[in-house]
Motif scaffolding. Structure first.
Motif, PDB file in Angstrom:
ATOM      1  N   GLU A 139       1.241  -1.303  -0.055  1.00 24.66           N
ATOM      2  CA  GLU A 139      -0.170   0.057  -0.430  1.00 24.66           C
ATOM      3  C   GLU A 139       1.109   1.229   0.142  1.00 24.66           C
ATOM      4  OE1 GLU A 139      -3.493  -0.275  -0.174  1.00 24.66           O
ATOM      5  OE2 GLU A 139      -2.967   2.420   0.035  1.00 24.66           O
ATOM      6  N   THR A 140       1.953   1.052   0.890  1.00 16.94           N
ATOM      7  CA  THR A 140       2.661   2.364   0.983  1.00 16.94           C
ATOM      8  C   THR A 140       3.358   2.537  -0.486  1.00 16.94           C
ATOM      9  OG1 THR A 140       3.739   1.851   2.916  1.00 16.94           O
ATOM     10  CG2 THR A 140       4.533   3.346   2.248  1.00 16.94           C
ATOM     11  N   ARG A 141       3.816   2.217  -1.282  1.00 21.06           N
ATOM     12  CA  ARG A 141       4.509   1.553  -2.167  1.00 21.06           C
ATOM     13  C   ARG A 141       3.402   2.560  -3.086  1.00 21.06           C
ATOM     14  NH1 ARG A 141       6.564  -2.735  -1.225  1.00 21.06           N
ATOM     15  NH2 ARG A 141       8.661  -2.729  -0.468  1.00 21.06           N
ATOM     16  N   ALA A 142       1.879   1.727  -3.552  1.00 20.47           N
ATOM     17  CA  ALA A 142       1.485   2.424  -4.458  1.00 20.47           C
ATOM     18  C   ALA A 142       1.320   3.583  -4.158  1.00 20.47           C
ATOM     19  CB  ALA A 142       0.206   1.341  -3.691  1.00 20.47           C
ATOM     20  N   LEU A 143       1.293   4.069  -2.619  1.00 18.25           N
ATOM     21  CA  LEU A 143       1.045   4.926  -2.679  1.00 18.25           C
ATOM     22  C   LEU A 143       2.007   6.247  -3.174  1.00 18.25           C
ATOM     23  CD1 LEU A 143      -0.703   5.359   0.897  1.00 18.25           C
ATOM     24  CD2 LEU A 143      -1.582   5.879  -1.631  1.00 18.25           C
ATOM     25  N   ALA A 144       2.974   5.829  -2.751  1.00 18.62           N
ATOM     26  CA  ALA A 144       4.040   6.948  -3.296  1.00 18.62           C
ATOM     27  C   ALA A 144       4.251   6.601  -5.356  1.00 18.62           C
ATOM     28  CB  ALA A 144       5.827   5.729  -3.142  1.00 18.62           C
ATOM     29  N   LEU A 145       3.907   5.624  -5.493  1.00 19.47           N
ATOM     30  CA  LEU A 145       4.212   5.630  -7.120  1.00 19.47           C
ATOM     31  C   LEU A 145       2.819   6.378  -7.366  1.00 19.47           C
ATOM     32  CD1 LEU A 145       4.321   1.354  -7.743  1.00 19.47           C
ATOM     33  CD2 LEU A 145       5.875   3.326  -8.776  1.00 19.47           C
ATOM     34  N   GLU A 146       1.238   6.507  -6.608  1.00 24.41           N
ATOM     35  CA  GLU A 146       0.777   7.084  -7.949  1.00 24.41           C
ATOM     36  C   GLU A 146       1.004   8.812  -7.232  1.00 24.41           C
ATOM     37  OE1 GLU A 146      -1.205   7.109  -9.254  1.00 24.41           O
ATOM     38  OE2 GLU A 146      -2.187   4.441  -9.220  1.00 24.41           O
ATOM     39  N   ALA A 147       1.444   9.214  -6.141  1.00 24.83           N
ATOM     40  CA  ALA A 147       2.016  10.440  -6.255  1.00 24.83           C
ATOM     41  C   ALA A 147       3.380  11.023  -7.483  1.00 24.83           C
ATOM     42  CB  ALA A 147       2.740  10.646  -4.664  1.00 24.83           C
ATOM     43  N   ARG A 148       3.500  10.523  -8.003  1.00 23.41           N
ATOM     44  CA  ARG A 148       4.484  10.047  -8.989  1.00 23.41           C
ATOM     45  C   ARG A 148       3.440  10.517 -10.574  1.00 23.41           C
ATOM     46  NH1 ARG A 148       6.932   9.386  -4.518  1.00 23.41           N
ATOM     47  NH2 ARG A 148       9.017   9.754  -4.290  1.00 23.41           N
ATOM     48  N   GLY A 149       2.160   9.973 -10.511  1.00 28.71           N
ATOM     49  CA  GLY A 149       2.148   9.898 -11.376  1.00 28.71           C
ATOM     50  C   GLY A 149       1.477   8.899 -12.172  1.00 28.71           C
ATOM     51  N   PHE A 150       1.495   7.368 -11.195  1.00 28.37           N
ATOM     52  CA  PHE A 150       2.011   6.015 -11.664  1.00 28.37           C
ATOM     53  C   PHE A 150       0.940   6.098 -12.946  1.00 28.37           C
ATOM     54  CE2 PHE A 150       1.579   1.354 -11.697  1.00 28.37           C
ATOM     55  CZ  PHE A 150       2.797   0.866 -12.496  1.00 28.37           C
ATOM     56  N   SER A 151      -0.682   5.959 -13.433  1.00 25.26           N
ATOM     57  CA  SER A 151      -1.406   5.581 -13.431  1.00 25.26           C
ATOM     58  C   SER A 151      -2.052   6.508 -14.621  1.00 25.26           C
ATOM     59  CB  SER A 151      -2.800   5.572 -12.885  1.00 25.26           C
ATOM     60  OG  SER A 151      -2.259   4.508 -11.313  1.00 25.26           O
ATOM     61  N   ARG A 152      -1.756   7.532 -14.644  1.00 29.38           N
ATOM     62  CA  ARG A 152      -2.019   8.240 -15.554  1.00 29.38           C
ATOM     63  C   ARG A 152      -1.683   7.973 -17.113  1.00 29.38           C
ATOM     64  NH1 ARG A 152      -0.988  11.804 -18.880  1.00 29.38           N
ATOM     65  NH2 ARG A 152      -1.400  14.393 -18.009  1.00 29.38           N
ATOM     66  N   GLN A 153      -2.368   8.667 -17.657  1.00 34.74           N
ATOM     67  CA  GLN A 153      -2.580   7.903 -19.403  1.00 34.74           C
ATOM     68  C   GLN A 153      -1.527   9.436 -19.845  1.00 34.74           C
ATOM     69  OE1 GLN A 153      -3.154   5.511 -20.271  1.00 34.74           O
ATOM     70  NE2 GLN A 153      -4.194   4.838 -18.470  1.00 34.74           N
TER      71      GLN A 153
END
Lengths: 256, 215
Positions: free
Chosen positions: A203-217
């Motif tokens: 979960e922590t990693r997922a938050l860090a990834l999302e904070a860097r726009g991981f899911s962005r198209q």
């Protein structure tokens, strides 16, 4: 153990995809060539490349650890028991080393040694980030490359964590030996914290990834540049042409 | 724990606007977000770590007893069928691609010719079956969850892993069905113990993260 060794040789600067294609071609060629001399030449070429990259000593040490049991096994099995046309290479008392079996053992050994050395050379000379970016540049989904590289990096981490939890629970009086019932209970007391920790970590990693726009198209840029130079393209095509040549040659000799 | 809060459940309007923007996204009803991908990576790593714990070689055919099957069942029980099968599939694919992450530090396509081939290929399916059954159990049943999770794991191992493992040994070692069954049966007591562990751990984990399968 299997970690990138920084360097600035030609091999380090090549595009990771080029290295994969060339390594793959070399490995397949090793299996297509019918005689032990072909794979031997390929193996020497791989080791020469390792020497140029300054990785020869490390690769020889790591490959020896993997290959030594195989070496003994193959030579005993093939050399002593495969008579072939019955030509003896060496006779000591009741034990005979057959020429045909010996050559076959060399062939098998060199083929496997090529796989091990080529893979090691690739892993040691390629930064994981470069591999990810090179794959992403080729249109592989960033999600897929993330999962691949992340799981590789988590494996040693998981092992350390499992050990730490076991020791911590033992310090609290956990008994890992004894009856089956005891052992099952001991495993449960180790597994639950391990899994809960892993879930929180994910979960922590997922938050860090999302904070860097991981899911962005849309298009992405990267801090690291992984250039695909003319040298890379030439090498890739050369490897594929050589591989195709070997395949055609083998098919023709097989048909005759 | 925001394991799967509202943001993981896009409304139908959001979904329909998101779909055209991602031409190569998964064709399933939703695509995996960063949390799902992290979970898949973590459980693939967990399986690899468990498989590398020194094994006890048991059985005439040389298939070792490892904690690998425990990790497979746990992955299914904790992540559910889709993510569970993806995590185990990733592990098996990485191993077949040549990484030394199968038991005894083996790896590579050569494993497919060995005695363990059937077991390895069965793992993702078993995780999917155990995951599906335990998702149903966790959602529907309020009581006896431990027993139901154990039955879900047992279904995965008895209906998937053992039959495919036996088939693999028959094919690769030229064993007749009886001999392969005998070589396989020694793993059954260990598997029951591992399924008990997986069920107990699964119940605890789902208690700690009640929304893990909420999707």
């Amino acid at each position: 153990m299997l970690e990138y060794r920084p360097g600035n040789s030609l091999l380090h600067r090549l595009n990771p995809l080029t290295k994969i294609v060339v390594a793959g071609a070399v490995i397949v060629c090793g299996f297509l060539l019918p005689d032990f001399r072909g794979p031997l030449v390929l193996l020497i070429a791989v080791l020469a490349l390792a020497a140029v990259a300054g990785l020869l000593k490390r690769i020889l040490l790591m490959a020896a650890a993997v290959l030594i049991t195989l070496f003994i096994g193959v030579f005993v099995l093939q050399g002593l028991f495969h008579e072939g046309d019955g030509t003896a290479l060496l006779s000591v008392g009741p034990v005979t080393l057959w020429l045909d079996g010996f050559q076959r053992a060399l062939l098998i050994f060199f083929r496997i040694a090529i796989i091990v050395c080529a893979m090691l050379l690739f892993i040691l000379s390629t930064h994981p980030k470069d591999l990810v970016i090179a794959l992403n540049n080729r249109g592989v989904s960033p999600k897929l490359t993330y999962v691949l590289v992340a799981s590789l990096q988590f494996t040693p981490q998981m092992q350390r964590r499992a050990r730490a939890i076991t020791e911590a629970q033992q310090a609290r009086g956990l008994n890992v030996k004894g009856s089956w019932r005891r052992r099952i209970q001991a495993l449960i007391t180790i597994m639950v914290p391990l899994l809960v920790g892993a879930l929180i970590g994910a979960e922590t990693r997922a938050l860090a990834l999302e904070a860097r726009g991981f899911s962005r198209q849309g298009p992405r840029t990267y801090l690291r540049e992984v250039p695909d130079t003319t040298t890379d393209k030439v090498l890739r095509w050369a490897a594929l042409v050589v591989l195709a040549g070997v395949i055609i040659w083998r098919v023709i000799t097989w048909l005759n | 724990m925001p394991q799967s809060g509202q943001r993981h459940r896009p409304s139908s309007a959001e979904r329909s606007t998101a779909a055209p923007e991602q031409p190569h996204a998964r064709t399933s009803r939703r695509s995996w977000n960063a949390t799902d991908l992290s979970l898949i990576a973590v459980f693939a790593a967990l399986t690899a770590a468990f498989a590398l714990i020194p094994a006890i070689p048991v059985g005439a055919a040389g298939v070792p007893v490892t904690l690998q099957t425990l990790a497979v069942m746990l992955t299914g029980v904790v992540l559910g069928p889709g993510r569970g099968a993806a995590a185990i599939g990733l592990y098996v694919a990485a191993g077949l691609a040549g990484l030394p992450i199968f038991s005894g530090f083996s790896g590579g396509l050569g494993v497919l010719a060995g005695p363990t081939a059937g077991y390895l290929l069965a793992f993702p399916l078993a995780a999917a079956l155990a995951g599906w059954l335990s998702t149903v159990a966790i959602r529907r049943a309020r009581r006896l969850q431990y027993l139901l999770l154990f039955l879900a794991c047992a279904a995965g191992s008895i209906l998937v892993i053992h039959p495919l493992g036996i088939a693999g040994m028959m094919l690769n070692l030229n064993l007749d069905p009886g001999a392969a069954l005998m070589a396989d049966i020694v793993f059954l007591p260990g598997d029951i113990a591992k399924n008990l562990i997986a069920a107990a751990v699964g119940v605890s984990v789902h208690k700690a993260f009640p929304r893990l399968l909420d999707r």
